[in-house]
Design a protein around this motif. Structure first.
Motif, PDB file in Angstrom:
ATOM      1  N   GLU A  88      38.932  31.345  48.160  1.00 45.13           N
ATOM      2  CA  GLU A  88      39.263  32.460  49.050  1.00 45.13           C
ATOM      3  C   GLU A  88      40.376  33.343  48.496  1.00 45.13           C
ATOM      4  OE1 GLU A  88      36.479  30.259  50.726  1.00 45.13           O
ATOM      5  OE2 GLU A  88      38.392  29.317  50.180  1.00 45.13           O
ATOM      6  N   VAL A  89      41.136  32.853  47.510  1.00 41.04           N
ATOM      7  CA  VAL A  89      42.196  33.679  46.929  1.00 41.04           C
ATOM      8  C   VAL A  89      41.919  33.974  45.457  1.00 41.04           C
ATOM      9  CG1 VAL A  89      43.916  32.880  48.573  1.00 41.04           C
ATOM     10  CG2 VAL A  89      43.655  31.670  46.400  1.00 41.04           C
ATOM     11  N   ARG A  90      40.674  33.806  45.037  1.00 44.10           N
ATOM     12  CA  ARG A  90      40.311  34.080  43.641  1.00 44.10           C
ATOM     13  C   ARG A  90      40.621  35.540  43.309  1.00 44.10           C
ATOM     14  NH1 ARG A  90      36.210  34.662  46.948  1.00 44.10           N
ATOM     15  NH2 ARG A  90      34.562  36.211  46.562  1.00 44.10           N
ATOM     16  N   ASP A  91      41.097  35.734  42.086  1.00 52.43           N
ATOM     17  CA  ASP A  91      41.394  37.068  41.556  1.00 52.43           C
ATOM     18  C   ASP A  91      42.488  37.801  42.324  1.00 52.43           C
ATOM     19  OD1 ASP A  91      39.436  36.739  39.594  1.00 52.43           O
ATOM     20  OD2 ASP A  91      37.864  37.526  40.902  1.00 52.43           O
ATOM     21  N   ARG A  92      43.222  37.089  43.159  1.00 50.10           N
ATOM     22  CA  ARG A  92      44.323  37.724  43.889  1.00 50.10           C
ATOM     23  C   ARG A  92      45.655  37.291  43.279  1.00 50.10           C
ATOM     24  NH1 ARG A  92      43.585  37.975  50.196  1.00 50.10           N
ATOM     25  NH2 ARG A  92      44.489  40.029  49.774  1.00 50.10           N
ATOM     26  N   ARG A  93      46.724  37.903  43.763  1.00 46.36           N
ATOM     27  CA  ARG A  93      48.048  37.582  43.255  1.00 46.36           C
ATOM     28  C   ARG A  93      48.552  36.321  43.951  1.00 46.36           C
ATOM     29  NH1 ARG A  93      50.742  43.257  44.727  1.00 46.36           N
ATOM     30  NH2 ARG A  93      49.685  42.595  46.652  1.00 46.36           N
ATOM     31  N   VAL A  94      48.671  35.239  43.177  1.00 42.07           N
ATOM     32  CA  VAL A  94      49.040  33.938  43.735  1.00 42.07           C
ATOM     33  C   VAL A  94      50.427  33.552  43.237  1.00 42.07           C
ATOM     34  CG1 VAL A  94      48.437  31.498  43.876  1.00 42.07           C
ATOM     35  CG2 VAL A  94      46.616  33.228  43.793  1.00 42.07           C
ATOM     36  N   GLY A  95      51.284  33.188  44.168  1.00 39.42           N
ATOM     37  CA  GLY A  95      52.608  32.695  43.818  1.00 39.42           C
ATOM     38  C   GLY A  95      52.723  31.223  44.132  1.00 39.42           C
TER      39      GLY A  95
ATOM     40  N   ARG B 259      45.462  28.790  38.383  1.00 37.57           N
ATOM     41  CA  ARG B 259      45.254  29.728  37.276  1.00 37.57           C
ATOM     42  C   ARG B 259      43.770  29.803  36.896  1.00 37.57           C
ATOM     43  NH1 ARG B 259      43.794  32.636  34.207  1.00 37.57           N
ATOM     44  NH2 ARG B 259      44.741  33.487  32.287  1.00 37.57           N
ATOM     45  N   GLN B 260      43.034  28.740  37.174  1.00 35.30           N
ATOM     46  CA  GLN B 260      41.591  28.756  36.948  1.00 35.30           C
ATOM     47  C   GLN B 260      40.887  29.769  37.849  1.00 35.30           C
ATOM     48  OE1 GLN B 260      39.559  27.421  34.850  1.00 35.30           O
ATOM     49  NE2 GLN B 260      37.617  27.894  35.871  1.00 35.30           N
ATOM     50  N   LEU B 261      41.545  30.111  38.948  1.00 39.21           N
ATOM     51  CA  LEU B 261      40.933  30.971  39.953  1.00 39.21           C
ATOM     52  C   LEU B 261      41.418  32.413  39.896  1.00 39.21           C
ATOM     53  CD1 LEU B 261      41.326  28.282  42.705  1.00 39.21           C
ATOM     54  CD2 LEU B 261      39.126  29.144  41.889  1.00 39.21           C
ATOM     55  N   SER B 262      42.528  32.635  39.236  1.00 40.36           N
ATOM     56  CA  SER B 262      43.088  33.985  39.185  1.00 40.36           C
ATOM     57  C   SER B 262      43.858  34.183  37.880  1.00 40.36           C
ATOM     58  CB  SER B 262      44.036  34.214  40.371  1.00 40.36           C
ATOM     59  OG  SER B 262      44.697  35.452  40.252  1.00 40.36           O
ATOM     60  N   ASP B 263      43.810  35.409  37.367  1.00 40.05           N
ATOM     61  CA  ASP B 263      44.571  35.753  36.170  1.00 40.05           C
ATOM     62  C   ASP B 263      46.006  36.152  36.508  1.00 40.05           C
ATOM     63  OD1 ASP B 263      42.351  35.336  34.605  1.00 40.05           O
ATOM     64  OD2 ASP B 263      41.713  37.439  34.662  1.00 40.05           O
ATOM     65  N   ASP B 264      46.290  36.293  37.814  1.00 36.29           N
ATOM     66  CA  ASP B 264      47.600  36.783  38.251  1.00 36.29           C
ATOM     67  C   ASP B 264      48.308  35.690  39.047  1.00 36.29           C
ATOM     68  OD1 ASP B 264      49.817  38.142  39.189  1.00 36.29           O
ATOM     69  OD2 ASP B 264      48.716  39.965  39.687  1.00 36.29           O
TER      70      ASP B 264
ATOM     71  N   ALA C  61      51.400  29.473  27.966  1.00 37.52           N
ATOM     72  CA  ALA C  61      50.150  29.541  27.214  1.00 37.52           C
ATOM     73  C   ALA C  61      49.002  30.046  28.074  1.00 37.52           C
ATOM     74  CB  ALA C  61      49.801  28.173  26.645  1.00 37.52           C
ATOM     75  N   ARG C  62      49.097  29.817  29.378  1.00 31.76           N
ATOM     76  CA  ARG C  62      48.067  30.295  30.301  1.00 31.76           C
ATOM     77  C   ARG C  62      48.434  31.621  30.949  1.00 31.76           C
ATOM     78  NH1 ARG C  62      43.899  27.180  31.847  1.00 31.76           N
ATOM     79  NH2 ARG C  62      43.103  29.295  32.206  1.00 31.76           N
ATOM     80  N   ASP C  63      49.447  32.279  30.398  1.00 33.61           N
ATOM     81  CA  ASP C  63      49.877  33.599  30.885  1.00 33.61           C
ATOM     82  C   ASP C  63      50.338  33.569  32.339  1.00 33.61           C
ATOM     83  OD1 ASP C  63      49.336  34.905  28.422  1.00 33.61           O
ATOM     84  OD2 ASP C  63      47.203  34.991  28.942  1.00 33.61           O
ATOM     85  N   VAL C  64      50.976  32.476  32.723  1.00 37.33           N
ATOM     86  CA  VAL C  64      51.572  32.384  34.050  1.00 37.33           C
ATOM     87  C   VAL C  64      52.982  32.953  33.976  1.00 37.33           C
ATOM     88  CG1 VAL C  64      52.411  30.808  35.846  1.00 37.33           C
ATOM     89  CG2 VAL C  64      50.211  30.375  34.718  1.00 37.33           C
ATOM     90  N   ARG C  65      53.274  33.867  34.839  1.00 37.79           N
ATOM     91  CA  ARG C  65      54.612  34.449  34.904  1.00 37.79           C
ATOM     92  C   ARG C  65      55.572  33.439  35.510  1.00 37.79           C
ATOM     93  NH1 ARG C  65      56.257  39.553  38.821  1.00 37.79           N
ATOM     94  NH2 ARG C  65      58.447  39.768  38.161  1.00 37.79           N
TER      95      ARG C  65
END
Length: 325
Positions: free
Chosen positions: A146-153, A169-174, A195-199
């Motif tokens: 339900e939160v795929r491709d959304r901004r997840v903190g 991170r498997q569900l969203s790039d952000d 390495a997984r581009d997690v901020r």
């Protein structure tokens, strides 16, 4: 809701404490084996804040309340009784167990199944409890799609927070990881996230800013705001084990909480007492808890059969009968 206000009898083969997926599944398995079963349900399902239950085969996305209503109907259809009450005390009796219920009623049980679930102890941050189960989440399998491709903190709030982050991170790039008040990240964990581009945002979180039931930003103590569409936290999972402890049991510590330890069938260290669902398995989702309930119900039925068979053999011998007669 298929519930009643009073038990119809004083004694049952099995009393199940908890009317969630584990408890109702156990009751159905037992009732289908022609056992007298009473389910005592306080009406406080853990997933009540959620709009839908997921990964429930044949019922994907069903409302949790609807799923439980169907479960009550099924169990009652085989003769199980569903009582809307709170089990407040438990003690051993001559015939097994005596359960004290809210309102002063007591019932007897030969066997006891604790399907009491757990309590999510949430991080003490303004906004977390208000948004829990809506836009504040913890399980990628329950609500991740339900939160795929959304901004997840992800707010670091437990020993599994980095693992949670990689799952989301498997569900969203952000995905943003907030170190919050946790110890400094070990170099390996930081390397994995980077390495997984997690901020990675260092600093203590002060609160969540929301619009109704939707989180809008994570606010740090220095006033910095990071906009997000969903927040992930790691609650401490604490089994509801008051009755187990009253009977002399001791809960088992786990890295993310406490549980009632059992064998694979749900049998506890206390004779005659079984546990199923989240009280015994902190990670059990709806269908896993339901499966555990069926397994436990079957095990309790088998245990009763063994007791009854032994008694029948003893009675026959006392009467001086041989097995050829």
């Amino acid at each position: 809701m298929n519930t009643q206000e009073n038990p119809t009898q004083d004694g049952y083969d099995v009393v199940v404490i908890g009317g969630g997926s584990a408890g109702l599944s156990a009751a159905t398995a037992l009732a289908r084996s022609r056992r007298s079963v009473l389910v005592v349900d306080a009406g406080e399902p853990r997933n009540a804040p959620a709009a839908a239950a997921h990964n429930v085969i044949g019922h994907e996305g069903i409302a949790p309340t609807e799923l439980l209503a169907l479960g009550r109907k099924e169990a009652a259809g085989y003769g199980a009784e569903i009582l809307s009450a709170r089990a407040e005390s438990a003690r051993r009796s001559d015939t097994g167990f005596e359960i004290g219920l809210s309102g002063g009623t007591t019932v007897q049980a030969r066997r006891l199944i604790l399907a009491t679930g757990l309590v999510d102890e949430l991080p003490d941050l303004p906004g977390v409890r208000e948004l829990w189960g809506k836009s504040v989440l913890h399980c990628p399998y329950c609500h991740g799609w339900e939160v795929r491709d959304r901004r997840v903190g992800v707010i670091s709030s437990g020993p599994m927070s980095v693992h949670q982050t990689l799952l989301f991170r498997q569900l969203s790039d952000d995905v943003t990881f907030f170190t919050h008040s946790a110890p400094a990240l070990e170099s390996e964990a930081r390397d994995q996230l980077e390495a997984r581009d997690v901020r990675i945002v260092d600093g203590t979180v002060a609160e969540l800013r929301a619009d109704g039931e939707e989180v809008r930003a994570v606010v740090l103590e220095d006033g910095t705001e990071v906009e997000v569409d969903a927040v992930v936290v790691a609650p401490r999972f604490v089994a509801r084990a008051d009755l187990y402890e009253q009977l002399g049991g001791t809960v088992t510590d786990h890295p993310v909480g406490t549980l009632i330890e059992t064998d694979p069938t749900g049998k506890t260290a206390l004779p005659g007492v079984w546990a199923a669902g989240n009280s015994a398995d902190l990670s059990a989702v709806v269908v896993v808890a339901a499966g555990a309930g069926v397994m436990t119900g079957a095990a309790v039925n088998a245990d009763l059969i063994a007791e009854e068979t032994a008694a029948a053999v003893e009675e026959r011998a006392a009467r001086g009968l041989t097995f050829a007669e």
